[in-house]
Design an enzyme around this catalytic site. Structure first.
Site, short mmCIF file in Angstrom:
data_model
loop_
_atom_site.label_atom_id
_atom_site.label_comp_id
_atom_site.label_asym_id
_atom_site.label_seq_id
_atom_site.Cartn_x
_atom_site.Cartn_y
_atom_site.Cartn_z
N ARG A 173 0.74 -1.26 0.02
CA ARG A 173 0.07 0.17 0.00
C ARG A 173 0.89 1.32 0.01
NH1 ARG A 173 -3.92 -2.64 3.69
NH2 ARG A 173 -5.44 -3.61 2.26
N LYS A 202 3.17 11.76 -11.54
CA LYS A 202 2.45 10.84 -12.23
C LYS A 202 3.26 9.68 -12.39
CE LYS A 202 -0.16 14.00 -15.35
NZ LYS A 202 -0.41 14.58 -16.64
N GLU A 214 10.26 20.88 -23.41
CA GLU A 214 9.38 20.81 -22.15
C GLU A 214 9.73 22.11 -21.45
OE1 GLU A 214 6.57 19.18 -21.48
OE2 GLU A 214 7.12 17.11 -22.45
N LYS A 254 6.71 23.91 -12.83
CA LYS A 254 6.00 22.82 -12.91
C LYS A 254 5.39 22.33 -11.59
CE LYS A 254 4.99 18.13 -14.10
NZ LYS A 254 5.14 16.85 -14.82
N GLU A 310 -4.84 17.19 -11.92
CA GLU A 310 -5.20 17.73 -13.41
C GLU A 310 -6.71 17.88 -13.73
OE1 GLU A 310 -2.54 16.24 -16.33
OE2 GLU A 310 -4.17 16.36 -17.87
N ARG A 368 -3.62 22.14 -13.85
CA ARG A 368 -2.51 21.39 -14.32
C ARG A 368 -2.53 21.12 -15.82
NH1 ARG A 368 0.31 16.12 -11.49
NH2 ARG A 368 1.79 15.89 -12.89
N ASN A 386 -0.55 20.70 -20.64
CA ASN A 386 -0.58 19.77 -22.01
C ASN A 386 -0.18 20.93 -23.27
OD1 ASN A 386 -1.09 17.57 -20.50
ND2 ASN A 386 -3.28 18.32 -20.41
N HIS A 400 1.07 19.45 -26.58
CA HIS A 400 1.17 17.80 -26.47
C HIS A 400 -0.14 17.39 -27.32
CE1 HIS A 400 4.09 18.43 -23.66
NE2 HIS A 400 4.02 17.30 -23.29
N HIS A 431 1.66 14.62 -29.44
CA HIS A 431 1.26 13.44 -29.27
C HIS A 431 0.65 12.56 -30.53
CE1 HIS A 431 0.69 13.39 -24.66
NE2 HIS A 431 1.69 12.95 -24.86
N HIS A 464 10.20 12.09 -27.97
CA HIS A 464 8.89 12.83 -27.33
C HIS A 464 9.08 14.19 -27.47
CE1 HIS A 464 5.43 13.68 -24.78
NE2 HIS A 464 6.40 14.55 -24.01
N1 GLY Z 1 3.63 16.10 -18.22
C1 GLY Z 1 2.66 16.60 -17.67
C2 GLY Z 1 2.07 16.59 -16.27
O1 GLY Z 1 2.91 16.10 -15.51
O2 GLY Z 1 0.99 16.95 -15.99
#
Ligand code: GLY
Length: 353
Positions: A108, A130, A172, A212, A222, A226, A230, A233, A237, A252
């Protein structure tokens, strides 16, 4: 659960990680790394590796799957992992994403520390919590958001960064400049990527991480702000996925850089984003990233890929984050096929296709 990561800027990785771990006193220390980082980066941890159990997995995005996660869990289970173990994730975004997920779910959740070794992971993947892996043919389909307790940014990895890695991460950073302020954006656009100065790059990285981190603190899951991250992207993408079906995959960050050109054009057309900034960012990207070859015949396929972007809320509309000015995001925008095709025309004209 950690709500906010401590970010450390290190000039001596081995001694700084030792100091950090002395304060934590983990029952066991696990280091997750991939074959490439085990060879080139792990030696920088010096004597620390003597008391750690090393989990080495295969390189690259193709290893970012449930099988590898199972391998990591099995290693933790069979090597005495407890709730008081700590996992160091040493590598690029694939390692910090998978290591963060495996650590967040083992018993956990155990503490994990990210040590990103690529510029892309320093300014993006390793920050913000993330975590996850690819599943059922979809990128990052399974995952959780859980912040690392600490992120250690080591100047030592910057000195040996290959050019493609530098450029991929720098895209980025350009995005972070665009979503923050003109002073920082100008510093970014004046940086000579052909002869990178490590000290200057470190200052740029610090500010990028700060931008960030502040956004993630406001909106970790998000739901709102947040989404600013994007920018570039949606089209980025699509170009990245498109390139996977061709002979050579686009890194990327390169895809994001080209996506920024097209999405700044949409921002200019739809929200009066300043034309001079659109042109100066586009010129910078063209100078260092060159061009990725697409023709008008590819537009329908690219549009179809955009329709399948997981950020969309409807099956028929493509969702974007755009800007009405530097540092002024417009969230949840949609653009129609015609506008998107025009933005791809602008991209092709800019990069000379
Ligand atoms: N890579 C975008 C984020 O971490 O939200």
């Amino acid at each position: 659960m950690t709500l906010k990561s401590n970010i450390h800027f290190s000039q001596n990785l081995c001694s700084d990680v030792s100091t950090l771990l002395q304060g934590v006193s983990p029952e066991q220390l696990f280091i997750l790394t991939d074959t490439n980082s085990a060879k080139h980066c792990l030696p920088l941890l010096g004597t620390l590796t003597n008391n750690a159990k090393i989990i080495e997995v295969s390189n690259g995005d193709s290893a970012k799957n449930l099988h590898t996660i199972e391998q990591i869990w099995t290693f933790l289970c069979t090597n005495g992992g407890t709730r008081h173990s700590v996992m160091l994730n040493l590598g690029g975004g694939v390692i910090t994403d998978m290591g963060g997920f495996a650590a967040s779910t083992f018993k956990r959740g155990i503490r994990f520390i990210n040590i990103p070794t690529t510029l892309l992971s320093m300014v993006d993947a390793a920050i913000g919590g993330k975590t996850g892996f690819n599943f059922n043919g979809l990128k990052n389909e399974i995952g959780v958001i859980n912040q690392p307790s600490d992120v250690i940014i080591s100047a030592e990895f910057l000195r040996t960064l290959p050019k493609t890695e530098l450029l991929s991460g720098y895209a980025e950073i350009i995005k972070h400049g665009l979503i923050s302020n003109n002073t920082y954006l100008n510093t970014i656009l004046n940086f000579d990527l052909a002869n990178p100065d490590v000290k200057g790059l470190q200052d740029i990285i610090r500010e990028s991480i700060d931008i960030k981190s502040k956004i993630v603190e406001q909106d970790p899951t998000e739901k709102g702000v947040r989404k600013t991250l994007n920018l570039g992207h949606t089209i980025g993408h699509a170009l990245e996925s498109f390139s996977l079906k061709k002979e050579k995959a686009l890194p990327h960050g390169y895809a994001v850089a080209y996506g920024l050109i097209a999405e700044l054009y949409l921002s200019y057309k739809m929200y009066k984003f300043p034309k001079e900034t659109l042109l100066s960012v586009s010129r910078y990207i063209k100078e260092y990233y060159g061009a990725y070859n697409i023709g008008c015949d590819d537009y329908p396929e690219l549009f179809n890929l955009m329709l399948h972007d997981k950020k969309n809320t409807s099956a028929t509309e493509v969702n974007f984050t755009l800007l009405s000015g530097v540092g002024i995001p417009v969230l949840n925008c949609t653009a129609d096929q015609n506008a998107i095709f025009q933005s791809l025309d602008f991209y092709r004209d800019t990069v000379g296709l």
